[in-house]
Design a protein around this motif. Structure first.
Motif, PDB file in Angstrom:
ATOM      1  N   ILE A   1     104.122 -54.017 -19.364  1.00 52.65           N
ATOM      2  CA  ILE A   1     104.196 -55.471 -19.150  1.00 52.65           C
ATOM      3  C   ILE A   1     102.977 -56.176 -19.757  1.00 52.65           C
ATOM      4  N   ILE A   2     101.840 -55.489 -19.784  1.00 49.54           N
ATOM      5  CA  ILE A   2     100.646 -56.102 -20.399  1.00 49.54           C
ATOM      6  C   ILE A   2     100.921 -56.315 -21.892  1.00 49.54           C
ATOM      7  N   GLU A   3     101.551 -55.295 -22.501  1.00 55.73           N
ATOM      8  CA  GLU A   3     101.885 -55.439 -23.930  1.00 55.73           C
ATOM      9  C   GLU A   3     102.943 -56.518 -24.119  1.00 55.73           C
ATOM     10  N   GLU A   4     103.939 -56.518 -23.234  1.00 53.18           N
ATOM     11  CA  GLU A   4     105.048 -57.477 -23.379  1.00 53.18           C
ATOM     12  C   GLU A   4     104.558 -58.927 -23.240  1.00 53.18           C
ATOM     13  N   LEU A   5     103.743 -59.173 -22.241  1.00 52.20           N
ATOM     14  CA  LEU A   5     103.351 -60.562 -21.976  1.00 52.20           C
ATOM     15  C   LEU A   5     102.153 -61.000 -22.815  1.00 52.20           C
ATOM     16  N   GLY A   6     101.482 -60.049 -23.442  1.00 58.60           N
ATOM     17  CA  GLY A   6     100.400 -60.391 -24.376  1.00 58.60           C
ATOM     18  C   GLY A   6      99.299 -61.226 -23.731  1.00 58.60           C
ATOM     19  N   PHE A   7      98.766 -60.716 -22.629  1.00 52.20           N
ATOM     20  CA  PHE A   7      97.706 -61.465 -21.934  1.00 52.20           C
ATOM     21  C   PHE A   7      96.484 -61.653 -22.836  1.00 52.20           C
ATOM     22  N   ASP A   8      95.769 -62.741 -22.603  1.00 54.40           N
ATOM     23  CA  ASP A   8      94.523 -62.975 -23.340  1.00 54.40           C
ATOM     24  C   ASP A   8      93.432 -62.029 -22.872  1.00 54.40           C
ATOM     25  N   HIS A   9      93.454 -61.736 -21.594  1.00 52.39           N
ATOM     26  CA  HIS A   9      92.507 -60.763 -21.060  1.00 52.39           C
ATOM     27  C   HIS A   9      93.009 -60.310 -19.690  1.00 52.39           C
TER      28      HIS A   9
ATOM     29  N   PRO B   1     101.939 -74.621 -25.055  1.00 53.98           N
ATOM     30  CA  PRO B   1     102.044 -73.452 -25.954  1.00 53.98           C
ATOM     31  C   PRO B   1     100.709 -72.768 -26.253  1.00 53.98           C
ATOM     32  N   ASP B   2      99.602 -73.525 -26.259  1.00 47.36           N
ATOM     33  CA  ASP B   2      98.304 -72.921 -26.600  1.00 47.36           C
ATOM     34  C   ASP B   2      97.599 -72.276 -25.417  1.00 47.36           C
ATOM     35  N   ALA B   3      98.238 -72.282 -24.246  1.00 47.38           N
ATOM     36  CA  ALA B   3      97.528 -71.832 -23.040  1.00 47.38           C
ATOM     37  C   ALA B   3      97.112 -70.371 -23.139  1.00 47.38           C
ATOM     38  N   ALA B   4      95.936 -70.077 -22.594  1.00 50.51           N
ATOM     39  CA  ALA B   4      95.526 -68.678 -22.443  1.00 50.51           C
ATOM     40  C   ALA B   4      95.901 -68.251 -21.023  1.00 50.51           C
ATOM     41  N   ILE B   5      96.413 -67.020 -20.918  1.00 51.29           N
ATOM     42  CA  ILE B   5      96.797 -66.511 -19.589  1.00 51.29           C
ATOM     43  C   ILE B   5      96.080 -65.186 -19.386  1.00 51.29           C
TER      44      ILE B   5
ATOM     45  N   PHE C   1      94.929 -70.249 -17.587  1.00 52.96           N
ATOM     46  CA  PHE C   1      95.509 -69.879 -16.285  1.00 52.96           C
ATOM     47  C   PHE C   1      95.159 -68.430 -15.963  1.00 52.96           C
ATOM     48  N   HIS C   2      94.443 -68.243 -14.854  1.00 54.94           N
ATOM     49  CA  HIS C   2      94.192 -66.866 -14.407  1.00 54.94           C
ATOM     50  C   HIS C   2      95.142 -66.589 -13.251  1.00 54.94           C
ATOM     51  N   ILE C   3      96.155 -65.763 -13.520  1.00 57.17           N
ATOM     52  CA  ILE C   3      97.149 -65.493 -12.464  1.00 57.17           C
ATOM     53  C   ILE C   3      97.317 -63.976 -12.289  1.00 57.17           C
ATOM     54  N   PRO C   4      96.595 -63.434 -11.299  1.00 57.92           N
ATOM     55  CA  PRO C   4      96.650 -61.987 -11.099  1.00 57.92           C
ATOM     56  C   PRO C   4      98.073 -61.500 -10.821  1.00 57.92           C
ATOM     57  N   MET C   5      98.481 -60.493 -11.595  1.00 61.51           N
ATOM     58  CA  MET C   5      99.829 -59.931 -11.407  1.00 61.51           C
ATOM     59  C   MET C   5      99.748 -58.671 -10.537  1.00 61.51           C
ATOM     60  N   GLN C   6      98.684 -57.915 -10.691  1.00 58.79           N
ATOM     61  CA  GLN C   6      98.367 -56.703  -9.919  1.00 58.79           C
ATOM     62  C   GLN C   6      99.151 -55.468 -10.325  1.00 58.79           C
TER      63      GLN C   6
ATOM     64  N   GLY D   1      92.357 -53.902 -24.131  1.00 63.99           N
ATOM     65  CA  GLY D   1      91.508 -54.219 -25.290  1.00 63.99           C
ATOM     66  C   GLY D   1      92.371 -54.571 -26.498  1.00 63.99           C
ATOM     67  N   GLU D   2      93.410 -53.770 -26.716  1.00 58.09           N
ATOM     68  CA  GLU D   2      94.273 -54.025 -27.887  1.00 58.09           C
ATOM     69  C   GLU D   2      95.003 -55.363 -27.737  1.00 58.09           C
ATOM     70  N   THR D   3      95.478 -55.612 -26.532  1.00 60.85           N
ATOM     71  CA  THR D   3      96.229 -56.863 -26.309  1.00 60.85           C
ATOM     72  C   THR D   3      95.302 -58.070 -26.462  1.00 60.85           C
ATOM     73  N   SER D   4      94.086 -57.969 -25.921  1.00 58.35           N
ATOM     74  CA  SER D   4      93.139 -59.090 -26.042  1.00 58.35           C
ATOM     75  C   SER D   4      92.805 -59.327 -27.514  1.00 58.35           C
ATOM     76  N   HIS D   5      92.643 -58.225 -28.257  1.00 62.66           N
ATOM     77  CA  HIS D   5      92.328 -58.376 -29.678  1.00 62.66           C
ATOM     78  C   HIS D   5      93.435 -59.158 -30.373  1.00 62.66           C
ATOM     79  N   LYS D   6      94.698 -58.756 -30.103  1.00 55.70           N
ATOM     80  CA  LYS D   6      95.843 -59.454 -30.724  1.00 55.70           C
ATOM     81  C   LYS D   6      95.828 -60.927 -30.347  1.00 55.70           C
ATOM     82  N   ALA D   7      95.498 -61.193 -29.077  1.00 54.27           N
ATOM     83  CA  ALA D   7      95.515 -62.594 -28.614  1.00 54.27           C
ATOM     84  C   ALA D   7      94.383 -63.399 -29.254  1.00 54.27           C
ATOM     85  N   ASN D   8      93.313 -62.715 -29.673  1.00 59.24           N
ATOM     86  CA  ASN D   8      92.174 -63.435 -30.269  1.00 59.24           C
ATOM     87  C   ASN D   8      92.353 -63.696 -31.759  1.00 59.24           C
TER      88      ASN D   8
END
Ligand code: SAM
Ligand code: SF4
Length: 454
Positions: free
Chosen positions: A338-346, A312-316, A276-281, A384-391
């Motif tokens: 919020i980027i850290e809190e929600l742990g976006f994939d990218h 549960p496995d969805a990437a956001i 799901f690509h959902i721009p938060m802005q 970058g850090e959040t994406s790394h954690k998500a990967n």
């Protein structure tokens, strides 16, 4: 051969109808890339074959993007080079289309008088006629429609890939975010009829395509304007029945319109990718209000919860703008949090760029450029850090990868994507392109995964 094609060929000298070549350069989003595939299809009907070498082109087409100022500067720098090519090969034509052309129309001629044809986002289908007009009259031609035609024409297409296809399902956008030029250059929402979309997808399946990406500036609003009303989830479920199509994606969604019904349809449809690509802005309520996004942070959090509960496995993934007029340092830090809190994939990130016709461009409290870029640097580090954690959870897992081709960096390496849209590199051969293969993940970095073919 169509009437247009015969007409164009007859304007060429000699007895054999010579094929001419067209070079198309595309800036901006997938919607523009998809439009360019239709431009190639349209021009093919009047005898223009695609060339990837600009020096060979008899017609050069620039499909422009207006989303940020930088894209426009890039456009003029390209056009400057194209002018030199045109001078070296008289008779070559330059056509400019897309969002900048829609906005500027014939005003483009005063800045770049060597342009031959200007066409907008609502009249792509007219390009062949405009090319012929230019050839026959010798006069420059600019044509921009204010709206899409009532009956959307079915456009021919030459796709740039034979396993994954873009399918536009809705044009335009009915939101009026205070920073965004899209509603101005792409007009109001207009959905294609579901039967037409389905017909196109079935044809793609017969032609061997494995993946379809449903496109729209706000694809999640699909069908709201149709009579009777329709929703994206129903369309996804229908496409889920098409044999041969292994992956369905959709971009770009709006958090408000990505309803639990759509999430449910994705969950129920085995071929719909859990992505799901959902721009938060922005991650700050005052900023979101001033952006006129139509939701606040808690609403967005709830959407993320709804997705993760159901899939549960969805990437956001998301988009963020920093340095929106009036954004304080503390408000910017709310976005970081919020980027850290929600742990976006990218996340895609951009410094705010004032655009013509948008209210925020005239607000007094513009953030200085250096400040915007300082914020962007920090944001990108956190992304970058959040994406790394998500990967990291992908390590040691075996994933399905749709192979896209050779890696640009290493010719012995192939590259492809998981269902969750993660980029995966692995050692392999070019004949795997277009296939779905099993890859075991051995390493995860912020931007990609590396694995071995099983
Ligand atoms: N419809 C999508 C949505 O609701 O967010 C976005 C489509 S827009 C073409 C793609 C991205 O461009 C946006 O998500 C936004 O982050 C960025 N963008 C749009 N206007 C911008 C501006 N004036 N300055 C910087 N970035 C901008
Ligand atoms: Fe632009 Fe997206 Fe807002 Fe529409 S919803 S105005 S495309 S940012």
């Amino acid at each position: 051969m169509s009437i247009l094609a015969e007409k164009s060929r007859s304007t060429q000298s000699g007895s054999e109808p010579a094929t001419r070549s067209v070079y198309v350069e595309t800036f901006g989003c997938q919607m523009n890339k998809s439009d360019s595939e239709h431009l190639l299809g349209l021009l093919d009907e009047i005898g223009y074959e695609q060339t990837l070498s600009i020096q060979d082109a008899d017609l050069m087409v620039l499909n422009t993007c207006a989303i940020r100022g930088g894209a426009e500067d890039k456009m003029f720098s390209y056009l400057g080079r194209w002018r030199e090519l045109k001078d070296a090969k008289p008779g070559t034509l330059i056509a400019v289309g897309g969002c900048v052309a829609q906005d500027e129309g014939k005003k483009l001629f005063s800045r770049a008088p060597y342009i031959d044809i200007v066409f907008g986002t609502h009249n792509l289908h007219r390009l062949p006629e405009l090319v012929i007009q230019r050839q026959e009259t010798g006069k420059r031609v600019a044509e921009v429609f204010q709206e899409l035609p009532e009956d959307l024409p079915e456009l021919p297409v030459i796709r740039q890939n034979d396993f994954s296809a873009w399918v536009s399902v809705i044009y335009g956008c009915d939101y009026n975010c205070t920073y965004c030029i899209v509603p101005y250059v792409r007009g109001r929402e207009k959905s294609r009829a579901p039967q037409e979309v389905l017909k196109e997808v079935k044809e793609l399946a017969v032609a061997g395509f494995k993946e379809v990406t449903l496109l729209g500036q706000n694809v999640t609003a699909y069908g709201h304007d149709l009579e009777p009303k329709y929703h994206l989830g129903t369309l996804i479920e229908m496409i889920g029945e098409v044999e041969g199509i292994k992956r369905i994606r959709f971009i770009t969604g709006h958090p408000r319109d990505l309803t639990p019904e759509i999430i449910d349809s994705v969950a129920k449809t085995p071929t719909a990718c859990e992505y799901f690509h959902i721009p938060m802005q922005a991650g700050d309520d005052r900023t979101l209000r001033r952006m006129a996004r139509g939701y606040l942070t808690d609403f967005y959090r709830k959407r993320v919860e709804q997705i993760r509960e159901r899939i549960p496995d969805a990437a956001i993934t998301s988009d963020f703008i920093v340095g929106f007029p009036g954004e304080t340092q503390e408000e910017f830090l709310n976005t970081v949090r919020i980027i850290e809190e929600l742990g976006f994939d990218h996340c895609n990130s951009a410094a705010y760029s004032p655009r013509p016709h948008t209210p925020s461009a005239n607000w007094a409290d513009q953030v200085p450029e250096e400040e915007k870029f300082e914020r962007l640097r920090l944001l990108n580090t956190v992304i970058g850090e959040t994406s790394h954690k998500a990967n990291l959870p992908y390590l040691d897992r075996t994933v399905d990868v749709l192979v896209e081709g050779k890696s640009a960096k290493n010719p012995n390496r192939m590259t492809g994507r998981t269902r969750t849209n993660k980029l995966v590199n692995f050692d392999g051969t070019a004949d795997l392109t277009g296939q779905i293969v099993d890859v075991k993940i051995l390493a995860a970095n912020p931007w990609a995964l590396r694995g071995e073919l099983l």
